[in-house]
Motif scaffolding. Structure first.
Motif, short mmCIF file in Angstrom:
data_model
loop_
_atom_site.label_atom_id
_atom_site.label_comp_id
_atom_site.label_asym_id
_atom_site.label_seq_id
_atom_site.Cartn_x
_atom_site.Cartn_y
_atom_site.Cartn_z
N GLY A 254 -9.52 -54.42 29.00
CA GLY A 254 -10.09 -54.51 30.21
C GLY A 254 -10.68 -56.02 30.18
O GLY A 254 -10.54 -56.77 29.12
N GLN A 255 -11.45 -56.32 31.33
CA GLN A 255 -12.00 -57.71 31.49
C GLN A 255 -13.44 -57.87 31.35
O GLN A 255 -14.15 -58.72 31.39
CB GLN A 255 -11.70 -58.09 32.96
CG GLN A 255 -10.25 -58.32 33.47
CD GLN A 255 -9.54 -59.21 32.49
OE1 GLN A 255 -10.19 -60.19 32.46
NE2 GLN A 255 -8.40 -58.69 32.20
N CYS A 256 -13.95 -56.54 30.74
CA CYS A 256 -15.58 -56.80 30.31
C CYS A 256 -15.46 -57.07 28.81
O CYS A 256 -14.78 -57.11 28.16
CB CYS A 256 -15.99 -55.05 30.56
SG CYS A 256 -15.57 -54.01 28.97
N ASN A 257 -16.92 -57.27 28.62
CA ASN A 257 -17.40 -57.75 27.34
C ASN A 257 -17.77 -56.45 26.58
O ASN A 257 -18.67 -55.62 27.01
CB ASN A 257 -18.48 -58.62 27.49
CG ASN A 257 -18.37 -60.07 28.22
OD1 ASN A 257 -17.32 -60.60 27.82
ND2 ASN A 257 -19.12 -60.41 28.96
N LEU A 258 -17.26 -56.09 25.44
CA LEU A 258 -17.12 -54.95 24.71
C LEU A 258 -18.38 -55.22 23.81
O LEU A 258 -17.88 -56.05 22.78
CB LEU A 258 -15.86 -54.22 24.23
CG LEU A 258 -15.96 -53.11 23.32
CD1 LEU A 258 -16.55 -51.90 24.31
CD2 LEU A 258 -14.76 -52.63 22.66
N LYS A 259 -19.54 -54.78 23.64
CA LYS A 259 -20.34 -55.22 22.76
C LYS A 259 -20.84 -53.90 21.91
O LYS A 259 -21.46 -52.87 22.50
CB LYS A 259 -21.82 -55.67 23.57
CG LYS A 259 -21.48 -56.95 24.60
CD LYS A 259 -22.88 -57.68 24.98
CE LYS A 259 -22.29 -58.92 25.82
NZ LYS A 259 -23.51 -59.50 26.22
N ILE A 260 -20.27 -54.08 20.59
CA ILE A 260 -20.56 -53.11 19.80
C ILE A 260 -21.59 -53.26 18.89
O ILE A 260 -21.57 -54.48 18.27
CB ILE A 260 -19.35 -52.91 18.96
CG1 ILE A 260 -18.02 -52.51 20.11
CG2 ILE A 260 -19.23 -51.37 17.94
CD1 ILE A 260 -16.66 -52.39 19.46
N LEU A 261 -22.59 -52.26 18.75
CA LEU A 261 -23.69 -52.63 17.65
C LEU A 261 -23.58 -51.56 16.50
O LEU A 261 -23.17 -50.50 16.66
CB LEU A 261 -25.03 -52.43 18.59
CG LEU A 261 -25.27 -53.52 19.56
CD1 LEU A 261 -24.54 -53.40 20.86
CD2 LEU A 261 -26.96 -53.82 19.83
N ASN A 262 -23.92 -52.17 15.48
CA ASN A 262 -23.94 -51.21 14.32
C ASN A 262 -25.18 -50.78 13.87
O ASN A 262 -26.15 -51.22 14.29
CB ASN A 262 -23.22 -51.89 13.11
CG ASN A 262 -21.94 -52.19 13.46
OD1 ASN A 262 -20.97 -51.39 13.44
ND2 ASN A 262 -21.50 -53.59 13.61
N ASN A 263 -25.31 -49.84 12.91
CA ASN A 263 -26.54 -49.32 12.39
C ASN A 263 -27.68 -48.71 13.38
O ASN A 263 -28.87 -49.14 12.91
CB ASN A 263 -27.31 -50.60 11.46
CG ASN A 263 -26.21 -50.90 10.46
OD1 ASN A 263 -25.63 -50.26 9.83
ND2 ASN A 263 -26.23 -52.36 10.32
N PHE A 264 -27.25 -47.98 14.32
CA PHE A 264 -28.15 -47.51 14.91
C PHE A 264 -28.27 -46.00 15.14
O PHE A 264 -28.97 -45.35 16.07
CB PHE A 264 -28.12 -48.08 16.53
CG PHE A 264 -28.73 -49.48 16.66
CD1 PHE A 264 -29.86 -49.73 16.81
CD2 PHE A 264 -27.88 -50.51 16.53
CE1 PHE A 264 -30.53 -51.01 16.82
CE2 PHE A 264 -28.15 -52.07 16.75
CZ PHE A 264 -29.76 -52.15 16.87
N TYR A 265 -27.72 -45.24 14.11
CA TYR A 265 -27.70 -43.98 14.10
C TYR A 265 -28.55 -43.60 12.97
O TYR A 265 -28.80 -44.23 11.67
CB TYR A 265 -26.15 -43.36 13.90
CG TYR A 265 -25.28 -43.32 15.09
CD1 TYR A 265 -25.33 -42.01 15.94
CD2 TYR A 265 -24.75 -44.53 15.49
CE1 TYR A 265 -24.65 -42.17 17.17
CE2 TYR A 265 -23.80 -44.30 16.76
CZ TYR A 265 -23.79 -43.22 17.48
OH TYR A 265 -23.35 -43.26 18.71
#
Length: 266
Positions: A254-265
């Motif tokens: 898609g056209q969105c910015n996919l912002k994946i963050l790590n180490n938050f579980y």
């Protein structure tokens, strides 16, 4: 005439939309004409027009082996003949799923999907509720997000309004979001709405924060053509489901910015 029938609804609303979409995808891979029978969904009859029959001809260059009458009880992450995701079919899902959702699934929604208009300074947060919070499944218990995930995003992006979409108030992040918005003077909309209203909000929001392993978030984002940012906490690789990887790749188309963050579980 080929026939695909959904004989059992699996999971909840987001998963059910994926069941329909995957039937459509499959029908476009089968030689000849294929009819899809979608039964009325009692739980969502006021929101989802499933009392319909689709008819599709082969469109995609993928060969479905041993096709017969398929009673569809799983989702798109399994090829019906092979029972696992082969690379070619996975690539097809990634390439075509957005079109299928926007062209074929969105018209099934019995709601005014254009009635909301959100500014770029507003973020909608979807909180998973009772099914994940109260589940005894180790799969879910290992996916409890830290508050730092939400806090990090709110602190660093200057959002002036937060909309909370939720099943119930059981998610421990809910009270933290309320307290944070009060302390920082951020406008908060945490009115308890129907599932249909929440889905419509997510489908039109310019920014979505997904707090959990949620098909509801993903499917609403698939049909959202106004989306700027989609925030997601990546599940550690040893616990990451195969279908989560596919969903993220679909959103990347898609056209969105996919912002994946790590180490938050936890």
């Amino acid at each position: 005439m080929n026939n695909i029938k959904i004989s059992k609804w699996v999971g909840r609303f987001g998963n059910n939309l994926e069941q329909i979409a995957s039937c459509i995808l499959l029908s476009k891979c089968i030689d000849g004409m294929t009819k899809i029978d979608i039964p009325i969904h009692n739980n969502y009859s006021k929101f989802l027009n499933t009392n319909t029959k689709f008819l599709f001809s082969k469109e995609y260059d993928y060969s479905v082996k041993k096709f017969d009458l398929i009673d569809w009880t799983t989702n798109c992450y399994y090829t019906p003949a092979l029972r696992y995701v082969d690379e070619e079919y996975k690539s097809l899902i990634v390439d075509k799923f957005l079109d299928i959702f926007r062209l074929h699934i969105k018209p099934l929604l019995l709601t005014d999907s254009k009635k909301n208009n959100f500014s770029k300074d507003t973020i909608s947060i979807h909180l998973r509720g009772g099914d994940i919070i109260n589940s005894n499944s180790l799969l879910y218990q290992q996916r409890n997000l830290k508050w730092d995930f939400c806090k990090n995003i709110l602190e660093n992006n200057n959002y002036t309004k937060v909309i909370v979409c939720r099943d119930d108030d059981s998610n421990p992040l809910y009270e933290k979001i309320i307290d944070y918005c009060k302390y920082e003077g951020i406008e908060l909309d945490n009115v308890k709405r129907s599932m249909a209203e929440d889905f419509c909000i997510l489908m039109n929001s310019t920014n979505i924060l997904s707090t959990g392993f949620s098909t509801f978030s993903f499917t609403s984002a698939y049909m959202n053509e106004n989306l700027n940012n989609f925030y997601y906490a990546l599940i550690p690789s040893n616990n990451q489901a195969h279908k989560e990887k596919i969903r993220l790749k679909v959103l990347e188309k898609g056209q969105c910015n996919l912002k994946i963050l790590n180490n938050f579980y936890n």
